[in-house]
Design a protein around this motif. Structure first.
Motif, mmCIF file in Angstrom:
data_model
loop_
_atom_site.group_PDB
_atom_site.id
_atom_site.type_symbol
_atom_site.label_atom_id
_atom_site.label_comp_id
_atom_site.label_asym_id
_atom_site.label_seq_id
_atom_site.Cartn_x
_atom_site.Cartn_y
_atom_site.Cartn_z
ATOM 1 N N ALA A 3 -5.374 8.999 -4.738
ATOM 2 C CA ALA A 3 -5.501 8.018 -3.667
ATOM 3 C C ALA A 3 -6.737 8.324 -2.826
ATOM 4 O O ALA A 3 -7.114 9.480 -2.633
ATOM 5 C CB ALA A 3 -4.250 8.025 -2.802
ATOM 6 N N HIS A 4 -7.345 7.267 -2.345
ATOM 7 C CA HIS A 4 -8.529 7.294 -1.503
ATOM 8 C C HIS A 4 -8.200 7.967 -0.168
ATOM 9 O O HIS A 4 -7.293 7.542 0.536
ATOM 10 C CB HIS A 4 -8.914 5.836 -1.264
ATOM 11 C CG HIS A 4 -10.335 5.639 -0.897
ATOM 12 N ND1 HIS A 4 -10.871 6.131 0.249
ATOM 13 C CD2 HIS A 4 -11.329 4.978 -1.545
ATOM 14 C CE1 HIS A 4 -12.150 5.767 0.305
ATOM 15 N NE2 HIS A 4 -12.458 5.083 -0.775
ATOM 16 N N SER A 36 -6.173 4.808 10.280
ATOM 17 C CA SER A 36 -5.761 3.949 9.160
ATOM 18 C C SER A 36 -6.407 2.569 9.274
ATOM 19 O O SER A 36 -6.787 1.974 8.269
ATOM 20 C CB SER A 36 -4.238 3.864 9.019
ATOM 21 O OG SER A 36 -3.646 3.297 10.143
ATOM 22 N N GLN A 39 -9.763 2.998 7.820
ATOM 23 C CA GLN A 39 -9.711 3.047 6.353
ATOM 24 C C GLN A 39 -9.509 1.638 5.786
ATOM 25 O O GLN A 39 -10.186 1.246 4.837
ATOM 26 C CB GLN A 39 -8.584 3.962 5.839
ATOM 27 C CG GLN A 39 -8.641 4.048 4.306
ATOM 28 C CD GLN A 39 -7.499 4.786 3.678
ATOM 29 O OE1 GLN A 39 -6.358 4.661 4.113
ATOM 30 N NE2 GLN A 39 -7.796 5.549 2.633
ATOM 31 N N ASN A 40 -8.582 0.901 6.385
ATOM 32 C CA ASN A 40 -8.341 -0.468 5.925
ATOM 33 C C ASN A 40 -9.647 -1.269 5.906
ATOM 34 O O ASN A 40 -9.968 -1.944 4.922
ATOM 35 C CB ASN A 40 -7.337 -1.184 6.850
ATOM 36 C CG ASN A 40 -5.958 -0.548 6.831
ATOM 37 O OD1 ASN A 40 -5.623 0.217 5.930
ATOM 38 N ND2 ASN A 40 -5.149 -0.851 7.839
ATOM 39 N N LEU A 43 -12.124 -0.238 3.253
ATOM 40 C CA LEU A 43 -11.731 -0.655 1.905
ATOM 41 C C LEU A 43 -11.700 -2.186 1.770
ATOM 42 O O LEU A 43 -11.271 -2.717 0.746
ATOM 43 C CB LEU A 43 -10.366 -0.066 1.548
ATOM 44 C CG LEU A 43 -10.290 1.470 1.471
ATOM 45 C CD1 LEU A 43 -8.874 1.921 1.142
ATOM 46 C CD2 LEU A 43 -11.270 2.016 0.429
ATOM 47 N N ARG A 82 -4.284 8.856 3.868
ATOM 48 C CA ARG A 82 -4.366 8.328 2.506
ATOM 49 C C ARG A 82 -3.103 7.528 2.229
ATOM 50 O O ARG A 82 -2.016 7.889 2.698
ATOM 51 C CB ARG A 82 -4.590 9.505 1.559
ATOM 52 C CG ARG A 82 -3.639 9.690 0.454
ATOM 53 C CD ARG A 82 -3.917 10.964 -0.332
ATOM 54 N NE ARG A 82 -2.653 11.692 -0.470
ATOM 55 C CZ ARG A 82 -2.535 12.944 -0.855
ATOM 56 N NH1 ARG A 82 -3.603 13.679 -1.092
ATOM 57 N NH2 ARG A 82 -1.349 13.491 -0.989
ATOM 58 N N GLY A 83 -3.279 6.414 1.542
ATOM 59 C CA GLY A 83 -2.142 5.598 1.106
ATOM 60 C C GLY A 83 -1.652 6.173 -0.204
ATOM 61 O O GLY A 83 -2.153 5.828 -1.266
ATOM 62 N N ARG A 93 2.350 6.420 3.412
ATOM 63 C CA ARG A 93 1.024 6.826 3.880
ATOM 64 C C ARG A 93 1.128 8.182 4.560
ATOM 65 O O ARG A 93 2.040 8.420 5.348
ATOM 66 C CB ARG A 93 0.491 5.780 4.878
ATOM 67 C CG ARG A 93 -0.920 6.022 5.315
ATOM 68 C CD ARG A 93 -1.324 5.083 6.438
ATOM 69 N NE ARG A 93 -2.056 3.901 6.007
ATOM 70 C CZ ARG A 93 -3.335 3.889 5.635
ATOM 71 N NH1 ARG A 93 -4.027 5.018 5.592
ATOM 72 N NH2 ARG A 93 -3.923 2.763 5.299
ATOM 73 N N TYR A 133 -6.592 1.124 -2.181
ATOM 74 C CA TYR A 133 -6.190 2.459 -1.725
ATOM 75 C C TYR A 133 -6.053 3.458 -2.861
ATOM 76 O O TYR A 133 -5.919 4.645 -2.628
ATOM 77 C CB TYR A 133 -4.849 2.379 -0.954
ATOM 78 C CG TYR A 133 -4.945 1.516 0.271
ATOM 79 C CD1 TYR A 133 -5.411 2.046 1.467
ATOM 80 C CD2 TYR A 133 -4.597 0.172 0.235
ATOM 81 C CE1 TYR A 133 -5.526 1.251 2.601
ATOM 82 C CE2 TYR A 133 -4.706 -0.629 1.362
ATOM 83 C CZ TYR A 133 -5.163 -0.085 2.536
ATOM 84 O OH TYR A 133 -5.289 -0.862 3.657
ATOM 85 N N SER A 135 -3.476 3.903 -4.518
ATOM 86 C CA SER A 135 -2.147 4.502 -4.342
ATOM 87 C C SER A 135 -1.429 4.525 -5.676
ATOM 88 O O SER A 135 -1.670 3.686 -6.547
ATOM 89 C CB SER A 135 -1.314 3.645 -3.384
ATOM 90 O OG SER A 135 -1.917 3.556 -2.129
#
Lengths: 257, 257
Positions: A3-4, A36, A39-40, A43, A82-83, A93, A133, A135
């Motif tokens: 995961a990223h 977060s 990060q969202n 991405l 990270r997700g 998460r 993500y 994930s």
């Protein structure tokens, strides 16, 4: 494929600290949410774009917070997230806070759902939203320990709060961090000065709205191992809004662990 | 010799914004205080060192805030301050907030006194404390416009608040920013969404303490020039804690001026 992982620095201004200079639980949550959110956005799946494109938004249902040491005002910390994994309805998460020497200060596990903004109902997580993500798609996301519930016969301390204009975020919802503020404020100031949380399990149930009154109740229990357990409930209109269990340890000196 | 000017960048996280994403008045004050704290420290006269060495601390008695445009979440702004002038008992400090293009968004004039922490009394400003700022020694510091007082016969809106643990800063005092929160919260959310302050004159009188109840009252008056004037008082134990006059203008669109 892992995961990223997204990391950013945060310097804690004095106004994110409490009377002991340590970051407040409400601000700790805010700082994680900020990470977060970033990060969202990095991405290409920013909260606002999900609302605009899909009419959905991420909502956290549960946090498990483990605290080794709380950072204090003027500290610069590294916040990472990270997700980690997801299934049809739930996303898991993780968050970390490290000091500048790389020591882990705080670890947080969290469970998220995707909420239809109009219907206020949980919706399936579409591949297009979760894909960036990296994930892991799993059958079951980790189950976090549920907070204990209060025994209605117990001797509780309760305080009433009214949801303020400043408690409402730009999506029109009460920022989750305020639940932590209502939960901690019900404890006496001298307790808050002489203790710090070591573990927090918190669940969010029913949303409260602007102008609503909430009652914050707590039961304080001593533990065998020199720790204090507090069990919290936030009620609004006879419905449970949030419940939490905190484990507290005693501070040696004001401002230090 | 001109007064020493200190400038720093600040990026506004979502949790310093309100429902329209604009920085809240409470957070605006916090961000200014952070800047002056950093200047104090840079000049070797940090708030904590004054307390330790002299048993005194700076306390603001009045702000005059002029707002051209409020920055919003994710904006990076330049915050500047300078200790412009002083006399035996009063210091005059200016603040500016500029956007990244160098446009002035906010200008703040403020009056400060030095408070003996034990006696809670105003003391003379010693040369050793003020010298690093290269402030001008003047006979009179500028007199800021006093907020209006409420007519007790007027039809007021009043809300009660209790001072929370999280309202107390590391010096054991209520952070001034919370007065702004109590003042704005008493106004309806739809007013706060559709208006933004253009001018605020606020004075701090008697300190409130942890656990105290305060009542926040407001009178709303329409002005000839399409502006709204609100007159505020924060009372605690029948004493005036703070008074303020706000001039508000209407927003065209949510999130913009």
């Amino acid at each position: 494929m892992t995961a990223h992982r997204y990391t950013e620095d945060h310097t804690i201004p004095f106004y994110e600290g409490d009377v002991t200079n340590r970051i407040t639980m409400a601000m700790l949550i805010n700082v994680l949410m900020l990470c977060s959110d970033h990060q969202n956005a990095a991405l290409g799946v920013a909260q606002q774009s999900l609302i605009d494109q899909y009419g959905v938004g991420w909502v956290v249902t549960q946090y498990a917070i483990t605290i080794k040491r709380l950072p204090v005002a003027d500290d610069t910390v590294k916040v990472s997230t990270r997700g980690t994994s997801y299934n049809r309805f739930f996303a898991y998460r993780e968050f970390w806070i490290h000091d500048e020497q790389g020591n882990e200060l705080v670890k947080v596990d969290s469970i998220w759902v995707l909420m239809d903004e109009k219907a206020r109902k949980i919706t399936e997580i579409p591949e297009s939203i979760i894909k960036p993500y990296r994930s892991e798609n799993v059958r079951r996301v980790p189950r976090l320990k549920r907070p204990e519930r209060l025994d209605s016969n117990a001797e509780l301390t309760t305080k009433k709060y009214q949801v303020r204009a400043s408690d409402i975020d730009f999506n029109g919802h009460v920022n989750n961090a305020h639940y932590l503020e209502w939960m901690t404020d019900v404890l006496p100031l001298d307790f808050l000065v002489s203790h710090q949380p070591e573990q927090i399990n918190i669940r969010f149930e029913n949303e409260v709205k602007y102008g609503n009154f909430v009652s914050s109740s707590v039961l304080v229990e001593s533990q065998d191992n020199d720790r204090i357990k507090t069990i919290h409930e936030i009620m609004s209109n006879d419905k449970l809004s949030s419940s939490a269990t905190f484990i507290w340890k005693k501070n040696d000196v004001k401002g230090n662990e």
